[in-house]
Design a protein around this motif. Sequence first.
Motif, PDB file in Angstrom:
ATOM      1  N   GLY A 251      53.210 -11.920 -33.765  1.00 10.17           N
ATOM      2  CA  GLY A 251      52.722 -11.461 -35.058  1.00 10.17           C
ATOM      3  C   GLY A 251      51.398 -10.745 -34.892  1.00 10.17           C
ATOM      4  O   GLY A 251      50.422 -11.344 -34.434  1.00 10.17           O
ATOM      5  N   GLN A 296      58.162  -9.138 -38.669  1.00 12.95           N
ATOM      6  CA  GLN A 296      56.710  -9.324 -38.783  1.00 12.95           C
ATOM      7  C   GLN A 296      56.169 -10.264 -37.710  1.00 12.95           C
ATOM      8  O   GLN A 296      54.967 -10.535 -37.664  1.00 12.95           O
ATOM      9  CB  GLN A 296      56.330  -9.850 -40.176  1.00 12.95           C
ATOM     10  CG  GLN A 296      56.692 -11.295 -40.429  1.00 12.95           C
ATOM     11  CD  GLN A 296      58.103 -11.473 -40.945  1.00 12.95           C
ATOM     12  OE1 GLN A 296      59.017 -10.749 -40.566  1.00 12.95           O
ATOM     13  NE2 GLN A 296      58.292 -12.452 -41.810  1.00 12.95           N
ATOM     14  N   GLY A 300      53.602 -13.423 -38.431  1.00 11.91           N
ATOM     15  CA  GLY A 300      53.272 -12.255 -39.248  1.00 11.91           C
ATOM     16  C   GLY A 300      51.792 -11.982 -39.288  1.00 11.91           C
ATOM     17  O   GLY A 300      51.087 -12.124 -38.297  1.00 11.91           O
ATOM     18  N   ASN A 301      51.301 -11.617 -40.460  1.00  9.23           N
ATOM     19  CA  ASN A 301      49.883 -11.337 -40.633  1.00  9.23           C
ATOM     20  C   ASN A 301      49.157 -12.519 -41.263  1.00  9.23           C
ATOM     21  O   ASN A 301      48.235 -12.353 -42.054  1.00  9.23           O
ATOM     22  CB  ASN A 301      49.691 -10.088 -41.516  1.00  9.23           C
ATOM     23  CG  ASN A 301      50.249  -8.854 -40.851  1.00  9.23           C
ATOM     24  OD1 ASN A 301      50.220  -8.738 -39.637  1.00  9.23           O
ATOM     25  ND2 ASN A 301      50.767  -7.939 -41.641  1.00  9.23           N
TER      26      ASN A 301
END
Length: 318
Positions: A251, A296, A300-301
Amino acid sequence: MKPQFTFLLVFAALVGLSFVMGGVDPYYLTVIIFIGINITMATSLNLINGFTGQFSLGHAGFMGVGAYIAAIISIYLTKHGMSPEGTSGIIVLAVSLLGGGLVAALTGLAVGIPSLRLRGDYLAIVTLGFNEIIRVIIQNVDYVGGARGLAVPQLTTFLWVYGIALVVVYFVENVINSTYGRGFLAVRDDEIAAEAMGVNTTRFKVKAFVIGAFFAGIGGGLFSHYIQYITPDNFTFLKSIEIVVMVILGGMGSTYGVILAAIILTILPEALREFSEYRMIIYSLLLIILMISRPQGLFGNATIKKLVEKYKTEPKVT
């Protein structure tokens, strides 16, 4: 718990584990050591690709520079009276890693200043070209063994590998969570808006490149002083791709996701060794499935979103 106390507790745990690792099977110990080195490499690249939003494919080049410079320093010191054993060996390795990291950082600065005004695919091509230039130069320098390779004393230990990995993770997390570190995130989110707000985007990109290269050089020094024999083929663009995949799978901008991806992608090829004929096919298919199901990344973020939420809840200074 404060980050400083967490850092000290984890380091104390590493010291304790280092005494246990002496009885571990050499094969499993090698995999564990490679996991630690890959955590350092992936976390340092995450600062460039994940937090600053650049796309570097030259991280193996910095790793190679650090590996060879560290090896040359340790060979020189051991030939001139410093023993690779005991306290003397600790000093030799510390000086070698620092030298390798600093030269890799200077190389990152030399590459970063002219190229980091580029972005996206153009930057990826430039850094990929740099990676190959470094490899070809090493391959043609007889002083470092050229294509034959270079023998290096074994100085790397479990405590060195994971102690440095812990320092890298701690450093990157603290930088990104600082007020200054928001400049890296601003560059990632929108360079034009960041410039309009007075952020010198080129300076932040170069700093990310230099810091990432420094830690990659140290990771290369650990690698060379563990496997004891290095060749230019250890640092091809495929190694850069391997590290980039760890960052993407974990990520972009998620330190702990990248750590998890480094662990998974180091163990997975070894776990598939029984299926030697189909190992790389299965490995590639698993990566494709993961990227389709979680484009993602594993986390992810999450880290960046957490920082944004934290910023929104902070009292504004007027």
